[in-house]
Scaffold this active site. Sequence first.
Site, short mmCIF file in Angstrom:
data_model
loop_
_atom_site.label_atom_id
_atom_site.label_comp_id
_atom_site.label_asym_id
_atom_site.label_seq_id
_atom_site.Cartn_x
_atom_site.Cartn_y
_atom_site.Cartn_z
CB CYS A 82 40.99 -37.17 29.46
SG CYS A 82 42.02 -39.12 29.05
CB CYS A 202 34.28 -42.51 32.04
SG CYS A 202 34.73 -43.40 30.02
#
Length: 287
Positions: A82, A202
């Site tokens: 992440c 992302c």
Amino acid sequence: MDTQAHPHNSTYAPIGIFDSGYGGLTVFKSIKETLPQYDYIYLGDNARAPYGNRSFETIYQYTFQAVEWFFKQGCPLVILACNTASAKALRSIQQKKLPFMDNPDNRILGVIRPTTEILGTCTNTGHIGILGTHGTVQSNSYPIEMSKFWPGVTVHQLACPMWVPLIENNEHNTPGADYFINKYLDELLAADNKIDTILLACTHYPLIQEKIEKRVGPSIKILSQGDIVAQSLQQYLQRHPQMNARISKNSTLDFFTTEQPDNFNSKASLFFGNEVNASNVHFSSGY
């Protein structure tokens, strides 16, 4: 909180893979394809996602809870798949002597450093675009790390706040999504027309990579992180044979989510490419 993956098996020592939601599954998919022999636990903190617009302190607390949980499951190595957690929490957690870390040789790795290590080799013009969440962009982690490895490269960042909700609601293949995909890409390239490489910073964004490539054309290289992180992990385990020896290798995959598993399972297969069967983990909101 104390849901155990394989409590009956003392030799179970999987690699932990954490994400605020679903996006980390795109990284996990690449890791599993590259290193299929290892045991893995994936945890998505979907009940508290998205992390992108939350404060440093909140993201640190959430990530800390997750890392604590992984170590209690017997993971010697945890990957923060992440960007927001890697940007806002990784260093703080690494620098603290964690009370729950039974073994000081346990490790936590993120996705930003392995990405920036190779990013400079991908550009001919020396101009790179970074697309990510508000949290990742505001942290400045990519420009800071890039300046260490590639001081001559110009980095231009842009937050794309509409992309994650469009993807998570399965709206990313609609004409409405095209508007927001094109809007951010046009804004990035207007800010620096020498950009020849764009990093999708992302882990959700690979789901719209084809649309991004179509919009920018063949002269601009689009990079997603799954393969980069998988290759970096492979090299890490080769360089650290003691860590490699501690990880169990039965090719098992366990999935956990902080939300309702049925909801997670239905969306997760979109990111992972295979059917997913998750169990629930509950983290108390208090800290």
